[in-house]
Design a protein around this motif. Structure first.
Motif, PDB file in Angstrom:
ATOM      1  N   UNK A  73      30.196  40.141  33.993  1.00  0.00           N
ATOM      2  CA  UNK A  73      30.230  39.610  32.584  1.00  0.00           C
ATOM      3  C   UNK A  73      31.472  40.165  32.111  1.00  0.00           C
ATOM      4  N   UNK A  74      32.012  40.956  32.423  1.00  0.00           N
ATOM      5  CA  UNK A  74      33.219  41.516  31.752  1.00  0.00           C
ATOM      6  C   UNK A  74      34.551  41.094  32.380  1.00  0.00           C
ATOM      7  N   UNK A  75      34.336  41.196  33.506  1.00  0.00           N
ATOM      8  CA  UNK A  75      35.807  41.002  34.464  1.00  0.00           C
ATOM      9  C   UNK A  75      35.490  39.778  35.327  1.00  0.00           C
ATOM     10  N   UNK A  76      36.719  39.500  35.962  1.00  0.00           N
ATOM     11  CA  UNK A  76      36.778  37.945  36.917  1.00  0.00           C
ATOM     12  C   UNK A  76      36.779  38.944  38.508  1.00  0.00           C
ATOM     13  N   UNK A  77      37.107  39.997  38.301  1.00  0.00           N
ATOM     14  CA  UNK A  77      37.291  40.302  39.806  1.00  0.00           C
ATOM     15  C   UNK A  77      36.922  42.052  40.035  1.00  0.00           C
ATOM     16  N   UNK A  78      36.765  42.498  41.210  1.00  0.00           N
ATOM     17  CA  UNK A  78      36.607  43.983  41.405  1.00  0.00           C
ATOM     18  C   UNK A  78      37.704  44.643  40.974  1.00  0.00           C
ATOM     19  N   UNK A  79      39.084  44.068  41.261  1.00  0.00           N
ATOM     20  CA  UNK A  79      40.313  44.852  40.845  1.00  0.00           C
ATOM     21  C   UNK A  79      40.530  44.877  39.469  1.00  0.00           C
ATOM     22  N   UNK A  80      40.098  43.756  38.959  1.00  0.00           N
ATOM     23  CA  UNK A  80      40.062  43.940  37.463  1.00  0.00           C
ATOM     24  C   UNK A  80      39.346  44.938  36.713  1.00  0.00           C
ATOM     25  N   UNK A  81      38.341  44.998  37.288  1.00  0.00           N
ATOM     26  CA  UNK A  81      37.262  46.059  36.768  1.00  0.00           C
ATOM     27  C   UNK A  81      37.893  47.426  37.234  1.00  0.00           C
ATOM     28  N   UNK A  82      38.027  47.979  38.619  1.00  0.00           N
ATOM     29  CA  UNK A  82      38.156  49.152  38.968  1.00  0.00           C
ATOM     30  C   UNK A  82      39.802  49.496  39.317  1.00  0.00           C
ATOM     31  N   UNK A  83      40.678  48.577  39.010  1.00  0.00           N
ATOM     32  CA  UNK A  83      42.042  48.599  39.245  1.00  0.00           C
ATOM     33  C   UNK A  83      42.565  49.309  40.347  1.00  0.00           C
ATOM     34  N   UNK A  84      43.094  50.338  40.423  1.00  0.00           N
ATOM     35  CA  UNK A  84      43.569  50.901  41.851  1.00  0.00           C
ATOM     36  C   UNK A  84      42.619  51.428  42.631  1.00  0.00           C
ATOM     37  N   UNK A  85      41.228  51.446  41.999  1.00  0.00           N
ATOM     38  CA  UNK A  85      40.390  52.197  42.796  1.00  0.00           C
ATOM     39  C   UNK A  85      39.488  51.262  43.820  1.00  0.00           C
ATOM     40  N   UNK A  86      39.780  49.848  43.252  1.00  0.00           N
ATOM     41  CA  UNK A  86      38.977  48.873  43.756  1.00  0.00           C
ATOM     42  C   UNK A  86      38.719  49.005  45.306  1.00  0.00           C
ATOM     43  N   UNK A  87      39.917  49.300  46.118  1.00  0.00           N
ATOM     44  CA  UNK A  87      39.590  49.476  47.715  1.00  0.00           C
ATOM     45  C   UNK A  87      38.529  50.557  48.023  1.00  0.00           C
ATOM     46  N   UNK A  88      38.438  51.576  47.074  1.00  0.00           N
ATOM     47  CA  UNK A  88      37.184  52.493  47.447  1.00  0.00           C
ATOM     48  C   UNK A  88      35.937  52.275  46.990  1.00  0.00           C
ATOM     49  N   UNK A  89      35.748  51.084  46.308  1.00  0.00           N
ATOM     50  CA  UNK A  89      34.397  50.799  46.296  1.00  0.00           C
ATOM     51  C   UNK A  89      33.801  50.015  47.583  1.00  0.00           C
ATOM     52  N   UNK A  90      32.705  50.734  48.187  1.00  0.00           N
ATOM     53  CA  UNK A  90      32.306  49.927  49.381  1.00  0.00           C
ATOM     54  C   UNK A  90      30.834  49.208  49.219  1.00  0.00           C
ATOM     55  N   UNK A  91      30.218  49.222  48.067  1.00  0.00           N
ATOM     56  CA  UNK A  91      28.933  48.593  47.949  1.00  0.00           C
ATOM     57  C   UNK A  91      29.022  47.731  46.553  1.00  0.00           C
ATOM     58  N   UNK A  92      28.111  46.961  46.407  1.00  0.00           N
ATOM     59  CA  UNK A  92      27.975  46.095  45.175  1.00  0.00           C
ATOM     60  C   UNK A  92      26.217  45.872  45.197  1.00  0.00           C
ATOM     61  N   UNK A  93      25.705  46.251  44.276  1.00  0.00           N
ATOM     62  CA  UNK A  93      24.236  45.904  43.816  1.00  0.00           C
ATOM     63  C   UNK A  93      24.083  44.514  43.294  1.00  0.00           C
ATOM     64  N   UNK A  94      23.303  43.810  44.320  1.00  0.00           N
ATOM     65  CA  UNK A  94      23.167  42.344  43.864  1.00  0.00           C
ATOM     66  C   UNK A  94      22.306  42.135  42.348  1.00  0.00           C
TER      67      UNK A  94
END
Ligand SMILES: [Zn+2]
Ligand SMILES: [Zn+2]
Length: 328
Positions: A73-94
């Motif tokens: 609702x706030x961002x258009x991508x994982x990268x926009x949300x978590x910035x440089x840490x996006x690569x360390x996100x391994x799961x998403x809750x549907x």
């Protein structure tokens, strides 16, 4: 946990000492850590992720597509949300209003493991376990769960079990006051104000996924487990009995079935219909069979109201035309 952009994150802790360490780190950034189940911290999404990772947590977005408090609702991508840490996100809750097939139209999510969790905030026990994940792990420990979410050493999530997403509260774009549903373009024309009651229109997960999707059809990666669509057994029984879900008769039938077959999922998915009939009668066993064949109609949810199950024509004649009230 809620951050300063009102995005909710799910944190999985390796130990109680890690909980205490994180409490310490967040102590000057929050007032409600001690009393809230879902505390608010005055930190950005990457700051939340950084702190969580530093104490050994796993962190990822909760109910990622919902219109009030989610990453998308706030961002258009994982990268926009978590910035440089996006690569360390391994799961998403549907979340309850989305499933694997919707999320797999967004290619940036293909490397993530999906979780189908109940997100159960209310005091109603029937909400517990309404969604769940089946893990392929050696023993129920944090390290094994971590391996499964990272898909290492043969550990993995074997199955996601969750709502038909149309039953979720935010599936369709709808007014958050009177629940009238709108197409996306119409909602934009109206400036997101309902033309009946003046309430705010909230964008449904269906429309949000369509906006974000870069694939016309779902493309699941080879590691993706199947997603089994279910509905709460008590809701199906209530529909067949023309009663509210908390009616004592519904509870009694639910209890008898779960005692006989061991679990709600066993009743919904595997138990032989004749044996179900022996416990609760033929009509209800036919209804459960109709559910398995996906013959029950679904009126989609939206704006904060759950979707509804409706009887298919061949059963509504037998059972009388009943529709289920809200899943309040
Ligand atoms: Zn939340
Ligand atoms: Zn309205």
């Amino acid at each position: 946990m809620e951050d300063n952009r009102k995005v909710h994150h799910l944190l999985l802790f390796p130990s109680f000492s890690a909980v205490e360490e994180l409490e310490e780190l967040f102590s000057s950034k929050t007032e409600d850590l001690k009393r809230e189940g879902r505390p608010h911290v005055d930190l950005s999404p990457p700051e939340v992720a950084e702190a969580a990772l530093s104490v050994g947590c796993l962190v990822g977005p909760s109910h990622a597509f919902t219109p009030w408090t989610s990453m998308y609702k706030e961002f258009n991508s994982l990268k926009e949300c978590y910035a440089d840490l996006a690569d360390r996100i391994v799961f998403l809750e549907l979340g309850l209003s989305a499933d694997t097939y919707m999320a797999d139209r967004i290619s940036e999510l293909s490397r993530l493991t999906f979780l189908s969790n109940s997100d159960s905030h209310s005091p109603w026990p029937e909400r517990l376990g309404r969604e769940f994940n089946r893990f392929g792990i050696e023993e129920p420990t944090f390290e094994e769960v971590r391996r499964a979410l990272e898909r290492r050493g043969g550990r993995c999530v074997l199955l996601n079990v969750g709502f038909d997403p149309r039953l979720g509260k935010y599936h369709r774009t709808a007014c958050s006051r009177c629940f009238k549903q709108f197409g996306l373009e119409r909602a934009k024309e109206l400036g997101w104000r309902c033309n009946d009651c003046g309430g705010w229109i909230k964008k449904g997960v269906w429309d949000r996924v369509n906006e974000l999707a870069d694939l016309p059809e779902p493309l699941s990666p080879p590691h993706r487990p199947p997603y089994l669509r279910v509905a709460p057994l008590a809701e199906i029984l209530a529909l067949g009995m023309g009663a509210e879900v908390r009616d004592p008769r519904v509870r009694e039938s639910w209890r008898k079935l779960v005692e006989r077959f061991g679990s709600e999922i066993e009743v919904l998915v595997d138990a032989p219909p004749e044996e179900i009939g022996e416990v609760v009668g033929r009509e209800l066993s036919e209804l459960i069979l109709a559910f398995r064949k996906q013959e029950l109609k679904v009126f989609p949810g939206g704006g904060g109201r759950y979707g509804r199950l409706e009887l298919p024509p061949h059963l509504s004649k037998k059972m009388g035309q009943r529709t289920l009230g809200d899943f309040t």
